[in-house]
Design a protein around this motif. Structure first.
Motif, PDB file in Angstrom:
ATOM      1  N   ARG A 195       0.837  -1.064   0.168  1.00 12.44           N
ATOM      2  CA  ARG A 195      -0.013   0.022   0.063  1.00 12.44           C
ATOM      3  C   ARG A 195       0.843   1.212   0.067  1.00 12.44           C
ATOM      4  N   LEU A 196       0.881   2.257  -1.030  1.00  8.65           N
ATOM      5  CA  LEU A 196       1.291   3.299  -0.966  1.00  8.65           C
ATOM      6  C   LEU A 196       0.884   4.529  -0.270  1.00  8.65           C
ATOM      7  N   VAL A 197       1.417   4.965   0.737  1.00  8.85           N
ATOM      8  CA  VAL A 197       0.756   5.930   1.426  1.00  8.85           C
ATOM      9  C   VAL A 197       1.684   7.182   1.262  1.00  8.85           C
TER      10      VAL A 197
ATOM     11  N   ARG B 282       7.568   2.501  11.753  1.00  6.40           N
ATOM     12  CA  ARG B 282       6.457   2.000  12.303  1.00  6.40           C
ATOM     13  C   ARG B 282       5.636   1.299  11.191  1.00  6.40           C
ATOM     14  N   LEU B 283       5.792   1.468   9.955  1.00  4.02           N
ATOM     15  CA  LEU B 283       4.917   0.540   8.934  1.00  4.02           C
ATOM     16  C   LEU B 283       6.014  -0.525   8.249  1.00  4.02           C
ATOM     17  N   PRO B 284       5.116  -1.651   8.566  1.00  4.23           N
ATOM     18  CA  PRO B 284       5.977  -2.807   7.722  1.00  4.23           C
ATOM     19  C   PRO B 284       6.629  -2.597   6.500  1.00  4.23           C
ATOM     20  N   HIS B 285       7.700  -2.749   6.264  1.00  4.84           N
ATOM     21  CA  HIS B 285       8.595  -2.455   4.886  1.00  4.84           C
ATOM     22  C   HIS B 285       7.667  -3.088   3.703  1.00  4.84           C
ATOM     23  N   ASP B 286       7.538  -4.454   4.079  1.00  4.85           N
ATOM     24  CA  ASP B 286       6.884  -5.222   3.038  1.00  4.85           C
ATOM     25  C   ASP B 286       5.402  -5.161   2.818  1.00  4.85           C
ATOM     26  N   ALA B 287       4.590  -4.483   3.769  1.00  2.00           N
ATOM     27  CA  ALA B 287       3.285  -4.129   3.537  1.00  2.00           C
ATOM     28  C   ALA B 287       2.888  -2.612   2.993  1.00  2.00           C
ATOM     29  N   TYR B 288       4.051  -1.764   3.411  1.00  2.00           N
ATOM     30  CA  TYR B 288       3.773  -0.581   3.125  1.00  2.00           C
ATOM     31  C   TYR B 288       4.930   0.364   2.233  1.00  2.00           C
ATOM     32  N   GLN B 289       4.495   1.268   1.411  1.00  2.00           N
ATOM     33  CA  GLN B 289       5.690   2.218   0.823  1.00  2.00           C
ATOM     34  C   GLN B 289       4.944   3.691   1.417  1.00  2.00           C
ATOM     35  N   LEU B 290       6.091   4.321   1.721  1.00  2.00           N
ATOM     36  CA  LEU B 290       5.665   5.829   2.236  1.00  2.00           C
ATOM     37  C   LEU B 290       6.290   6.701   1.319  1.00  2.00           C
ATOM     38  N   ALA B 291       5.530   7.745   0.915  1.00  2.00           N
ATOM     39  CA  ALA B 291       6.096   8.656   0.075  1.00  2.00           C
ATOM     40  C   ALA B 291       6.068  10.075   0.704  1.00  2.00           C
ATOM     41  N   LEU B 292       6.646  11.182   0.399  1.00  5.85           N
ATOM     42  CA  LEU B 292       6.486  12.549   0.726  1.00  5.85           C
ATOM     43  C   LEU B 292       6.453  13.621  -0.269  1.00  5.85           C
ATOM     44  N   VAL B 293       5.351  14.223  -0.165  1.00 12.74           N
ATOM     45  CA  VAL B 293       5.104  15.195  -1.410  1.00 12.74           C
ATOM     46  C   VAL B 293       5.002  16.634  -0.746  1.00 12.74           C
TER      47      VAL B 293
ATOM     48  N   ARG C  14       5.192 -22.648   8.027  1.00 13.75           N
ATOM     49  CA  ARG C  14       4.764 -21.261   7.413  1.00 13.75           C
ATOM     50  C   ARG C  14       5.235 -20.461   8.415  1.00 13.75           C
ATOM     51  N   ILE C  15       5.643 -19.408   7.669  1.00  8.88           N
ATOM     52  CA  ILE C  15       6.575 -18.363   8.548  1.00  8.88           C
ATOM     53  C   ILE C  15       6.189 -17.025   8.147  1.00  8.88           C
ATOM     54  N   ARG C  16       6.001 -16.162   9.154  1.00 10.27           N
ATOM     55  CA  ARG C  16       5.345 -14.905   8.979  1.00 10.27           C
ATOM     56  C   ARG C  16       6.700 -13.878   9.196  1.00 10.27           C
ATOM     57  N   VAL C  17       6.914 -13.182   8.251  1.00  6.70           N
ATOM     58  CA  VAL C  17       8.099 -12.305   8.270  1.00  6.70           C
ATOM     59  C   VAL C  17       7.857 -10.640   8.194  1.00  6.70           C
ATOM     60  N   THR C  18       8.077  -9.969   9.241  1.00  5.25           N
ATOM     61  CA  THR C  18       7.812  -8.538   9.293  1.00  5.25           C
ATOM     62  C   THR C  18       9.033  -7.771   9.449  1.00  5.25           C
ATOM     63  N   ARG C  19       9.263  -6.893   8.246  1.00  4.07           N
ATOM     64  CA  ARG C  19      10.478  -6.201   8.417  1.00  4.07           C
ATOM     65  C   ARG C  19      10.442  -4.781   8.771  1.00  4.07           C
TER      66      ARG C  19
ATOM     67  N   PRO D 197       1.193  -8.319   2.059  1.00  2.00           N
ATOM     68  CA  PRO D 197      -0.058  -8.624   1.298  1.00  2.00           C
ATOM     69  C   PRO D 197       0.524  -9.899   0.408  1.00  2.00           C
ATOM     70  N   VAL D 198       1.577 -10.367   0.510  1.00  2.00           N
ATOM     71  CA  VAL D 198       1.959 -11.612  -0.357  1.00  2.00           C
ATOM     72  C   VAL D 198       2.213 -12.676   0.692  1.00  2.00           C
ATOM     73  N   ALA D 199       1.968 -14.062  -0.033  1.00  2.00           N
ATOM     74  CA  ALA D 199       2.209 -15.173   0.597  1.00  2.00           C
ATOM     75  C   ALA D 199       2.628 -16.261  -0.481  1.00  2.00           C
ATOM     76  N   VAL D 200       4.144 -16.354  -0.288  1.00  2.00           N
ATOM     77  CA  VAL D 200       4.874 -17.239  -1.489  1.00  2.00           C
ATOM     78  C   VAL D 200       5.394 -18.399  -0.762  1.00  2.00           C
ATOM     79  N   ARG D 201       5.181 -19.467  -1.887  1.00  2.00           N
ATOM     80  CA  ARG D 201       5.781 -20.809  -1.381  1.00  2.00           C
ATOM     81  C   ARG D 201       7.227 -20.835  -1.788  1.00  2.00           C
ATOM     82  N   PHE D 202       8.147 -21.356  -1.344  1.00  2.00           N
ATOM     83  CA  PHE D 202       9.492 -21.568  -1.405  1.00  2.00           C
ATOM     84  C   PHE D 202       9.904 -22.860  -1.294  1.00  2.00           C
ATOM     85  N   GLU D 203      11.156 -23.453  -1.799  1.00  2.00           N
ATOM     86  CA  GLU D 203      11.422 -25.026  -1.731  1.00  2.00           C
ATOM     87  C   GLU D 203      12.632 -24.785  -1.417  1.00  2.00           C
ATOM     88  N   LEU D 204      13.413 -25.556  -0.414  1.00  2.00           N
ATOM     89  CA  LEU D 204      14.658 -25.907  -0.154  1.00  2.00           C
ATOM     90  C   LEU D 204      15.079 -27.147  -0.735  1.00  2.00           C
ATOM     91  N   ARG D 205      16.262 -27.348  -1.601  1.00  2.00           N
ATOM     92  CA  ARG D 205      16.720 -28.291  -2.043  1.00  2.00           C
ATOM     93  C   ARG D 205      18.083 -28.456  -2.059  1.00  2.00           C
TER      94      ARG D 205
END
Length: 600
Positions: free
Chosen positions: A228-230, A255-266, A436-441, A581-589
């Motif tokens: 979400r671009l705020v 305060r805004l999770p990096h992978d959920a929000y993008q912040l811009a200043l005008v 399932r791993i939830r990551v917030t950065r 907003p994204v859930a991705v599958r990944f595989e270790l091999r």
């Protein structure tokens, strides 16, 4: 919106005789008014009509540049620019003129020459000494603010007789307004000027509306992805958001999770002029390093409004443009004496959710998303999409010319050039629930604890690389030099674990969907990331985010002896990383030869 196109003040339908304005249908102007009678302005063979654009500030220049397409395709028109002295913000206006490639004339030459038409977006300064028909446009969305200690108390300068009259008479030939409400308010404060006004619409709004089809292109240029671009907007002056709450951009980024929000200043162009690029980037350095987008003062701010998912605003008129686009709005004005009671901006701020503290942004965003905003713009903009044709009609009438038989339309906004910085280090919070791993950065300086620090090598500073549990680098294009030296993915990851004893995971990001990962205890393996394919769209997570998910999962998984083969740990393990907003599958091999030898 009302559709009383081209109506004149006081409902007269024509202008008063002797006032220096046309009687309806008369086709010519009063004698002695300093303007030509219709028919006398037909240029002689080879003579161009001289249009002077009189500029006092960068903001006013930007408005006028949005108007000039009315003359596209007409070789009979010669456009020149001049800088009107007296503004504290004129330096940036001169620089913007130089960047545009416009032909300029000095002020002394401009005031000593008669012009066929003069365009300006300010009522202040020595404009009245210029010779020729003068057309004034607003340089914002209506008249919502008053400037303390300037002109008449409590009146917006655009409606202030102090600036609209010279020796008791209007000095402007035409006021080209955006809405009937502006015409009514002008008639209340300065009836003589209102008699020379007409409603044409807003050229900047029309550029915004005409650029909506480019929204996805703008978001792609910004690297927004599924976030979400705020957009945070600040006007200028002592009551502006940046003046009152200079720490807010940095607080929101933290305060805004990096992978959920993008912040811009005008920022208002006057703020760019007042602070300067050097100090502005210095003041905002922590937020810019964490990914804040700082919009340029011309066109780019508008492209960001088109791209935005929500807007946080003070009392600047940018918010009315956002409302006209239907963007959710949140107020962040702390009150004062500048906002005109009952103005469109005042009514908007009284209705939208308010941001009192940075911690309340996410709840305010939810409240704003449930509110329709286009109605707030109805009192500021009339005739959407029709400004340039109507304005061309008025300007060519003053020139005494017939417009060329070519369509006139606003130009689409260009792609934003302000590509945000990619954060080189992020504090990671991770929750492991089975596979399932939830990551917030967040930025490293964000309040609250973290599971680990992830850093990009070598972009992150020494302190961050020394303390990061996950170190990674992205593959770069091959060098074109005849002599070169490159690491392989296997070689680089081994070197990193040797050089950084606190690092647990070293990873080479080979492509957005492919990585080589070396874990200090679990060993070496390949990582494959599947994009999220939902609703016909493809959303990709940042591979560095998935690497943090790998690290968190391995840390939470009971480890076999370090000598056990990798397959006993992963066995082509399939996992899910939830981020924003994204859930991705990944595989270790087990590590693949093509990954081991990949040149970085």
């Amino acid at each position: 919106m009302h559709d009383s196109l081209g109506q004149r003040a006081a409902g007269s339908g024509q202008r008063a005789a002797g006032s220096g304005q046309r009687a309806a249908g008369s086709g010519q102007r009063a004698a002695g008014s300093g303007q030509r009678a219709a028919g006398s302005a037909v240029p002689s063979a080879g003579r161009q009509q001289a249009v002077l654009v009189a500029v006092r500030s960068a903001g006013a220049l930007h408005r006028l540049l949005d108007v000039l397409p009315v003359f596209d395709g007409d070789e009979r028109i010669a456009v020149r620019f001049t800088l009107v002295p007296g503004s504290a913000f004129d330096v940036d206006a001169l620089a913007a003129l130089e960047r545009s490639g416009a032909r300029t004339v000095g002020w002394d030459e401009a005031r000593g020459t008669r012009h066929d038409l003069i365009l300006t977006a300010s009522t202040k300064g020595a404009l009245r000494v210029l010779s020729g028909p003068r057309v004034v446009l607003p340089h914002g969305a209506g008249y919502n603010k008053t400037v303390g200690g300037d002109g008449s108390p409590h009146l917006p300068s655009g409606l202030d007789p102090h600036y609209l009259l010279a020796d008791g008479e209007p000095w402007a030939t035409l006021h080209a307004l955006a809405h009937d409400d502006q015409l009514t308010r002008l008639g209340t404060h300065c009836p003589a000027a209102a008699a020379r006004a007409t409603v044409v619409g807003d050229p900047t709004l029309d550029r915004l509306l005409g650029s909506l089809a480019h929204r996805e292109d703008y978001r792609s240029a910004l690297g927004t992805g599924g976030r979400r671009l705020v957009v945070l907007t600040s006007t200028w002056g002592p009551e502006s958001l940046l003046a009152r709450r200079p720490e807010l951009p940095g607080e929101l980024v933290a305060r805004l999770p990096h992978d959920a929000y993008q912040l811009a200043l005008v920022l208002h162009p006057n703020e760019h002029s007042r602070i300067g690029t050097f100090d502005l980037t210095r003041h905002l350095a922590p937020a810019l390093t964490a990914g804040l987008v700082l919009a340029g003062p011309y066109e780019e701010w508008a492209a960001l409004l088109v791209a935005a998912d929500a807007v946080v605003t003070d009392h600047g008129s940018t918010a009315l443009y956002a409302a006209a686009l239907g963007r959710p709005l949140i107020g962040a004005y702390d009150g004062g004496s500048e906002l005109i009671p009952g103005s469109p901006m005042d009514r908007l701020l009284a209705r939208v959710p308010r941001l009192a503290e940075p911690s309340g942004l996410e709840s305010a965003l939810d409240a704003a998303a449930a509110q329709e905003t286009r109605g707030f713009a109805d009192a500021a903009f009339a005739l959407p999409g029709r400004c340039l044709p109507r304005l061309r009609q008025e300007l060519y009438r003053l020139l005494g010319l017939r417009p060329r038989a070519v369509p006139v339309a606003p130009r689409a906004l260009p792609r934003p050039a302000a590509v945000p910085r990619r954060p080189a280090a992020l504090a990671v919070r991770a929750e492991v629930d089975g596979r399932r791993i939830r990551v917030t950065r967040f930025p490293p300086y964000a309040p609250g604890g973290a599971h680990h620090l992830s850093a990009e090598h070598p972009e992150a500073g020494p302190r961050q690389t020394q303390s990061a549990a996950v170190l990674w680098r992205r593959a770069r294009p091959a060098s074109g030099a005849p002599h070169s030296s490159t690491w392989t993915a296997a070689g680089w990851t081994a070197r990193v674990l040797d050089d950084f004893p606190f690092c647990t995971v070293a990873a080479a990001v080979l492509t957005p969907e492919r990585c080589l990962v070396r874990h200090r205890l679990a060993g070496l393996f390949s990582l494959r990331i599947e994009p999220d394919r939902t609703g016909g769209r493809i959303l990709r997570a940042d591979p560095a985010c998935v690497l943090s998910a790998v690290h968190a999962w391995l840390a939470a998984t009971p480890r076999p002896p370090s000598t056990a083969p990798l397959t006993t740990l992963t066995s082509l393990t399939s996992l899910v990383c939830d981020t924003g907003p994204v859930a991705v599958r990944f595989e270790l091999r087990p590590a693949e030869e093509s990954d081991l030898g990949y040149e970085l």
